[in-house]
Scaffold this motif. Structure first.
Motif, PDB file in Angstrom:
ATOM      1  N   UNK A 202     -24.311 -46.627  31.071  1.00 34.58           N
ATOM      2  CA  UNK A 202     -24.632 -47.517  32.194  1.00 34.58           C
ATOM      3  C   UNK A 202     -24.544 -46.792  33.532  1.00 34.58           C
ATOM      4  N   UNK A 203     -25.127 -45.600  33.566  1.00 38.70           N
ATOM      5  CA  UNK A 203     -25.231 -44.857  34.818  1.00 38.70           C
ATOM      6  C   UNK A 203     -24.054 -43.979  35.161  1.00 38.70           C
ATOM      7  N   UNK A 204     -22.998 -44.001  34.360  1.00 36.91           N
ATOM      8  CA  UNK A 204     -21.812 -43.182  34.637  1.00 36.91           C
ATOM      9  C   UNK A 204     -21.678 -42.088  33.589  1.00 36.91           C
ATOM     10  N   UNK A 205     -21.319 -40.897  34.039  1.00 37.64           N
ATOM     11  CA  UNK A 205     -21.070 -39.800  33.121  1.00 37.64           C
ATOM     12  C   UNK A 205     -19.932 -40.180  32.181  1.00 37.64           C
ATOM     13  N   UNK A 206     -20.129 -39.985  30.899  1.00 36.30           N
ATOM     14  CA  UNK A 206     -19.105 -40.293  29.894  1.00 36.30           C
ATOM     15  C   UNK A 206     -18.603 -38.974  29.313  1.00 36.30           C
ATOM     16  N   UNK A 207     -17.325 -38.700  29.503  1.00 32.32           N
ATOM     17  CA  UNK A 207     -16.738 -37.450  29.027  1.00 32.32           C
ATOM     18  C   UNK A 207     -15.836 -37.659  27.810  1.00 32.32           C
ATOM     19  N   UNK A 208     -15.664 -38.896  27.400  1.00 34.74           N
ATOM     20  CA  UNK A 208     -14.787 -39.206  26.273  1.00 34.74           C
ATOM     21  C   UNK A 208     -15.582 -39.612  25.045  1.00 34.74           C
ATOM     22  N   UNK A 209     -15.589 -38.778  23.988  1.00 36.79           N
ATOM     23  CA  UNK A 209     -16.310 -39.155  22.760  1.00 36.79           C
ATOM     24  C   UNK A 209     -15.764 -40.427  22.121  1.00 36.79           C
ATOM     25  N   UNK A 210     -14.508 -40.764  22.410  1.00 37.66           N
ATOM     26  CA  UNK A 210     -13.896 -41.939  21.813  1.00 37.66           C
ATOM     27  C   UNK A 210     -14.133 -43.229  22.574  1.00 37.66           C
ATOM     28  N   UNK A 211     -14.925 -43.159  23.651  1.00 39.23           N
ATOM     29  CA  UNK A 211     -15.193 -44.371  24.435  1.00 39.23           C
ATOM     30  C   UNK A 211     -15.920 -45.403  23.586  1.00 39.23           C
ATOM     31  N   UNK A 212     -15.528 -46.663  23.727  1.00 36.85           N
ATOM     32  CA  UNK A 212     -16.197 -47.762  23.020  1.00 36.85           C
ATOM     33  C   UNK A 212     -17.062 -48.542  24.002  1.00 36.85           C
ATOM     34  N   UNK A 213     -18.365 -48.529  23.836  1.00 39.94           N
ATOM     35  CA  UNK A 213     -19.237 -49.249  24.781  1.00 39.94           C
ATOM     36  C   UNK A 213     -19.099 -50.753  24.651  1.00 39.94           C
ATOM     37  N   UNK A 214     -19.530 -51.442  25.700  1.00 37.45           N
ATOM     38  CA  UNK A 214     -19.539 -52.901  25.713  1.00 37.45           C
ATOM     39  C   UNK A 214     -20.965 -53.377  25.452  1.00 37.45           C
ATOM     40  N   UNK A 215     -21.125 -54.553  24.834  1.00 36.31           N
ATOM     41  CA  UNK A 215     -22.477 -55.074  24.621  1.00 36.31           C
ATOM     42  C   UNK A 215     -23.263 -55.117  25.933  1.00 36.31           C
ATOM     43  N   UNK A 216     -24.456 -54.588  25.893  1.00 36.27           N
ATOM     44  CA  UNK A 216     -25.285 -54.517  27.097  1.00 36.27           C
ATOM     45  C   UNK A 216     -25.269 -53.152  27.762  1.00 36.27           C
ATOM     46  N   UNK A 217     -24.285 -52.311  27.428  1.00 33.42           N
ATOM     47  CA  UNK A 217     -24.243 -50.958  27.980  1.00 33.42           C
ATOM     48  C   UNK A 217     -25.459 -50.160  27.521  1.00 33.42           C
ATOM     49  N   UNK A 218     -26.006 -49.362  28.430  1.00 30.36           N
ATOM     50  CA  UNK A 218     -27.091 -48.458  28.078  1.00 30.36           C
ATOM     51  C   UNK A 218     -26.531 -47.046  27.958  1.00 30.36           C
ATOM     52  N   UNK A 219     -26.682 -46.466  26.789  1.00 28.17           N
ATOM     53  CA  UNK A 219     -26.199 -45.107  26.522  1.00 28.17           C
ATOM     54  C   UNK A 219     -27.388 -44.159  26.630  1.00 28.17           C
ATOM     55  N   UNK A 220     -27.328 -43.250  27.597  1.00 28.08           N
ATOM     56  CA  UNK A 220     -28.400 -42.274  27.809  1.00 28.08           C
ATOM     57  C   UNK A 220     -27.921 -40.906  27.356  1.00 28.08           C
ATOM     58  N   UNK A 221     -28.723 -40.250  26.548  1.00 30.63           N
ATOM     59  CA  UNK A 221     -28.392 -38.922  26.027  1.00 30.63           C
ATOM     60  C   UNK A 221     -29.501 -37.976  26.480  1.00 30.63           C
ATOM     61  N   UNK A 222     -29.182 -37.118  27.425  1.00 31.52           N
ATOM     62  CA  UNK A 222     -30.191 -36.237  27.994  1.00 31.52           C
ATOM     63  C   UNK A 222     -30.813 -35.360  26.906  1.00 31.52           C
TER      64      UNK A 222
END
Length: 249
Positions: A202-222
């Motif tokens: 959702x527009x923020x850099x994610x540095x934690x592989x263990x993060x659990x997304x919330x419904x509606x989150x958009x996961x972008x993988x460059x």
């Protein structure tokens, strides 16, 4: 964080706050959007908005100011251009890379252009209003296909960005597991993308592989694509979670 970008954002926010005027950025990419969101707590309390020209756009322009703080309304200086082959019969199947490469060959700066949405009949380009006349006049070819370009009276009916529902079976809802299954790579390859700065949620850099997304989150993988996380759909007989995502296609 890029110090030049940080300085520019701080200057825009301060000018808008102190002078009561709107300030607009160029189109920000995912990394810049993430850097901006990290900067927000240190900026003056001026209202801000991110928008790319349509819902779902990944490259977005930043606006500081609002009708309450400025006393007037100012729309984003973004235009949508419709690009189509002059002759559909002789047109090649053009990709995002084809359109972007031809535009860059005209001397366009990437930050002046937003998303390019490829459709079977052509493409839609979001760009800064001031450069639209130049693109309309000079963007006449991609590869060997002759093109015509005009301001879009309206965007296509329905969702501009199409998605396909995909269900993946994972042992947990960790984002690294989701990325691995959705894009068909090993868990190790997925985890290597995090320190490389390739994963955004959702527009923020994610540095934690263990993060659990919330419904509606958009996961972008460059380099691979993006998907909207919908959550657990059901449980398999072996207790694994059947997880639904909307994959952008």
């Amino acid at each position: 964080m890029d110090e030049i970008f940080k300085s520019r954002v701080t200057e825009w926010a301060s000018r808008s706050w102190n002078q009561g005027v709107y300030c607009f950025s160029h189109f920000l990419d995912l990394a810049q959007r993430s850097d901006f969101l990290a900067l927000v707590p240190s900026l003056p309390p001026v209202p801000w908005t991110l928008y790319g020209g349509a819902e779902g756009c990944e490259r977005q322009m930043l606006r500081f100011g609002s009708e309450d703080t400025c006393g007037y309304d100012a729309p984003f200086p973004i235009l949508s251009l419709k690009i189509a082959p002059v002759s559909a019969k002789f047109a090649e199947p053009l990709t995002h890379r084809d359109y972007l490469g031809s535009l860059m060959a005209l001397g366009m700066e990437r930050e002046t252009m937003g998303d390019i949405v490829v459709k079977p009949e052509g493409a839609y380009l979001f760009c800064e209003e001031r450069i639209a006349p130049y693109i309309i006049e000079h963007f006449t070819q991609a590869r060997h296909t002759a093109l015509r370009c005009e301001i879009a009276d309206a965007l296509p009916e329905g969702a501009l960005f199409e998605t396909r529902r995909v269900v993946v079976q994972v042992a947990s809802q960790r984002v690294d597991a989701l990325v691995a299954h959705v894009f068909k790579m090993s868990r190790g390859d997925a985890q290597a993308l995090f320190p490389a700065g390739k994963i955004f949620v959702s527009g923020r850099l994610c540095e934690s592989p263990g993060y659990t997304p919330k419904p509606g989150d958009i996961v972008s993988v460059r380099g691979f694509g993006r998907f909207k996380y919908a959550g657990v759909d059901s449980l398999s007989k072996k207790g694994k979670e059947n997880t639904a995502v909307e994959l952008f296609v």
